[in-house]
Design a protein around this motif. Sequence first.
Motif, PDB file in Angstrom:
ATOM      1  N   ASP A  75      43.027  34.128  54.500  1.00  0.00           N
ATOM      2  CA  ASP A  75      43.797  33.375  53.512  1.00  0.00           C
ATOM      3  C   ASP A  75      42.985  33.313  52.224  1.00  0.00           C
ATOM      4  O   ASP A  75      41.895  32.734  52.199  1.00  0.00           O
ATOM      5  CB  ASP A  75      44.071  31.959  54.030  1.00  0.00           C
ATOM      6  CG  ASP A  75      44.878  31.124  53.058  1.00  0.00           C
ATOM      7  OD1 ASP A  75      45.703  31.696  52.313  1.00  0.00           O
ATOM      8  OD2 ASP A  75      44.681  29.887  53.041  1.00  0.00           O
ATOM      9  N   PRO A  77      42.963  32.958  47.694  1.00  0.00           N
ATOM     10  CA  PRO A  77      43.689  32.357  46.569  1.00  0.00           C
ATOM     11  C   PRO A  77      44.346  33.417  45.686  1.00  0.00           C
ATOM     12  O   PRO A  77      44.179  34.615  45.906  1.00  0.00           O
ATOM     13  CB  PRO A  77      42.566  31.643  45.798  1.00  0.00           C
ATOM     14  CG  PRO A  77      41.361  32.487  46.065  1.00  0.00           C
ATOM     15  CD  PRO A  77      41.519  32.977  47.486  1.00  0.00           C
ATOM     16  N   GLU A  78      45.045  32.954  44.690  1.00  0.00           N
ATOM     17  CA  GLU A  78      45.694  33.840  43.724  1.00  0.00           C
ATOM     18  C   GLU A  78      44.723  34.209  42.599  1.00  0.00           C
ATOM     19  O   GLU A  78      43.850  33.425  42.244  1.00  0.00           O
ATOM     20  CB  GLU A  78      46.909  33.143  43.095  1.00  0.00           C
ATOM     21  CG  GLU A  78      48.005  32.783  44.087  1.00  0.00           C
ATOM     22  CD  GLU A  78      48.758  33.990  44.600  1.00  0.00           C
ATOM     23  OE1 GLU A  78      48.983  34.932  43.808  1.00  0.00           O
ATOM     24  OE2 GLU A  78      49.107  33.991  45.788  1.00  0.00           O
ATOM     25  N   THR A  79      44.931  35.371  42.016  1.00  0.00           N
ATOM     26  CA  THR A  79      44.190  35.772  40.819  1.00  0.00           C
ATOM     27  C   THR A  79      44.535  34.793  39.700  1.00  0.00           C
ATOM     28  O   THR A  79      45.673  34.349  39.579  1.00  0.00           O
ATOM     29  CB  THR A  79      44.582  37.206  40.411  1.00  0.00           C
ATOM     30  OG1 THR A  79      44.275  38.082  41.492  1.00  0.00           O
ATOM     31  CG2 THR A  79      43.840  37.664  39.170  1.00  0.00           C
ATOM     32  N   GLY A  80      43.541  34.462  38.876  1.00  0.00           N
ATOM     33  CA  GLY A  80      43.763  33.551  37.762  1.00  0.00           C
ATOM     34  C   GLY A  80      43.319  32.127  38.052  1.00  0.00           C
ATOM     35  O   GLY A  80      43.135  31.332  37.132  1.00  0.00           O
ATOM     36  N   GLY A  81      43.141  31.790  39.313  1.00  0.00           N
ATOM     37  CA  GLY A  81      42.650  30.466  39.671  1.00  0.00           C
ATOM     38  C   GLY A  81      41.157  30.358  39.404  1.00  0.00           C
ATOM     39  O   GLY A  81      40.521  31.305  38.939  1.00  0.00           O
ATOM     40  N   GLY A  90      39.252  29.682  50.478  1.00  0.00           N
ATOM     41  CA  GLY A  90      40.111  30.363  51.435  1.00  0.00           C
ATOM     42  C   GLY A  90      39.635  30.115  52.845  1.00  0.00           C
ATOM     43  O   GLY A  90      38.789  29.250  53.082  1.00  0.00           O
ATOM     44  N   GLU A 111      40.156  39.003  40.479  1.00  0.00           N
ATOM     45  CA  GLU A 111      40.755  39.964  41.405  1.00  0.00           C
ATOM     46  C   GLU A 111      40.632  39.428  42.834  1.00  0.00           C
ATOM     47  O   GLU A 111      39.653  38.770  43.176  1.00  0.00           O
ATOM     48  CB  GLU A 111      40.053  41.322  41.292  1.00  0.00           C
ATOM     49  CG  GLU A 111      40.747  42.455  42.021  1.00  0.00           C
ATOM     50  CD  GLU A 111      40.079  43.807  41.802  1.00  0.00           C
ATOM     51  OE1 GLU A 111      40.410  44.723  42.564  1.00  0.00           O
ATOM     52  OE2 GLU A 111      39.240  43.949  40.887  1.00  0.00           O
ATOM     53  N   VAL A 112      41.633  39.731  43.643  1.00  0.00           N
ATOM     54  CA  VAL A 112      41.650  39.357  45.058  1.00  0.00           C
ATOM     55  C   VAL A 112      41.843  40.633  45.858  1.00  0.00           C
ATOM     56  O   VAL A 112      42.635  41.505  45.480  1.00  0.00           O
ATOM     57  CB  VAL A 112      42.794  38.354  45.343  1.00  0.00           C
ATOM     58  CG1 VAL A 112      42.913  38.061  46.824  1.00  0.00           C
ATOM     59  CG2 VAL A 112      42.591  37.059  44.560  1.00  0.00           C
ATOM     60  N   THR A 114      43.597  42.436  48.113  1.00  0.00           N
ATOM     61  CA  THR A 114      44.899  42.375  48.780  1.00  0.00           C
ATOM     62  C   THR A 114      44.946  43.216  50.060  1.00  0.00           C
ATOM     63  O   THR A 114      45.820  43.008  50.897  1.00  0.00           O
ATOM     64  CB  THR A 114      46.014  42.825  47.824  1.00  0.00           C
ATOM     65  OG1 THR A 114      45.703  44.146  47.349  1.00  0.00           O
ATOM     66  CG2 THR A 114      46.145  41.869  46.650  1.00  0.00           C
ATOM     67  N   SER A 117      45.123  41.288  53.492  1.00  0.00           N
ATOM     68  CA  SER A 117      46.344  40.719  54.079  1.00  0.00           C
ATOM     69  C   SER A 117      46.958  41.672  55.103  1.00  0.00           C
ATOM     70  O   SER A 117      47.514  41.249  56.101  1.00  0.00           O
ATOM     71  CB  SER A 117      47.366  40.361  52.997  1.00  0.00           C
ATOM     72  OG  SER A 117      47.751  41.517  52.288  1.00  0.00           O
ATOM     73  N   ILE A 134      36.948  38.159  46.943  1.00  0.00           N
ATOM     74  CA  ILE A 134      37.391  37.880  45.571  1.00  0.00           C
ATOM     75  C   ILE A 134      36.355  38.401  44.578  1.00  0.00           C
ATOM     76  O   ILE A 134      35.192  38.591  44.921  1.00  0.00           O
ATOM     77  CB  ILE A 134      37.630  36.367  45.315  1.00  0.00           C
ATOM     78  CG1 ILE A 134      36.349  35.552  45.539  1.00  0.00           C
ATOM     79  CG2 ILE A 134      38.789  35.852  46.142  1.00  0.00           C
ATOM     80  CD1 ILE A 134      36.454  34.080  45.129  1.00  0.00           C
TER      81      ILE A 134
END
Length: 162
Positions: A75, A77-81, A90, A111-112, A114, A117, A134
Motif C-alpha cells: 500500500d 501513497p499518491e504522487t504529489g503528497g 504505506g 514518483e511511486v 506502480t 501493485s 517511492i
Amino acid sequence: MALRMWASSTANALRISTTNNLLAPSFSISRCFSTVIDGLKYASSHEWVKHEGGVATVGITDHAQDHLGEVVFVDLPETGGSVSQGSGFGAVESVKATSDINSPISGEIVEVNTKLSETPGLVNSSPYEDGWMIKVKPSSPSELESLMGSKEYTKFCEEDSH
C-alpha cells in the motif's frame, strides 16, 4: 520464527542437541542471507535511501523483507503528497504480517513504484532495485546525516537479532 520453532521441535523429537557449539555457526541464518549495499543510508526501522541529485529513492531493506516473508500486497501513497522523516507512508502485507513503512527522509513524493501493485513480490526478489517504493524530493537533505551507513546498519541488524 516459525522455522526456528519447527526446527527446535523436530530436534527435540529426534533427540538432537541444538546446543553443540562445535556444529553451530557463529551467525544467524537471517544475517547470513541479508544484503546491505554500500552507498545507501539506512533507518533503524529498516528502510533504505539512495540520494542522487535532487531525488531520494526509498524502499525496505533486504533484512526487513527477509523477516516479513513473502510480500503479497504493498500500500503506497499518491504522487504529489508529502512524507515526514520517521512517519508512516504505506504498508507492506506479507503472509506473516502487515508492517508500516516509515519514511527515512522528509519531502514531496515525486514518483511511486506502480509495478508493486501488480507484482508485490519485487520487494522480496529485488528490494534495492525493482522493489523500491517511492521517490522523494527532499525538503531537508541534512536528515540523511542522521541515518546509518552500511557498516552501522549491518552492526545494528546483528545486535537486533540477539
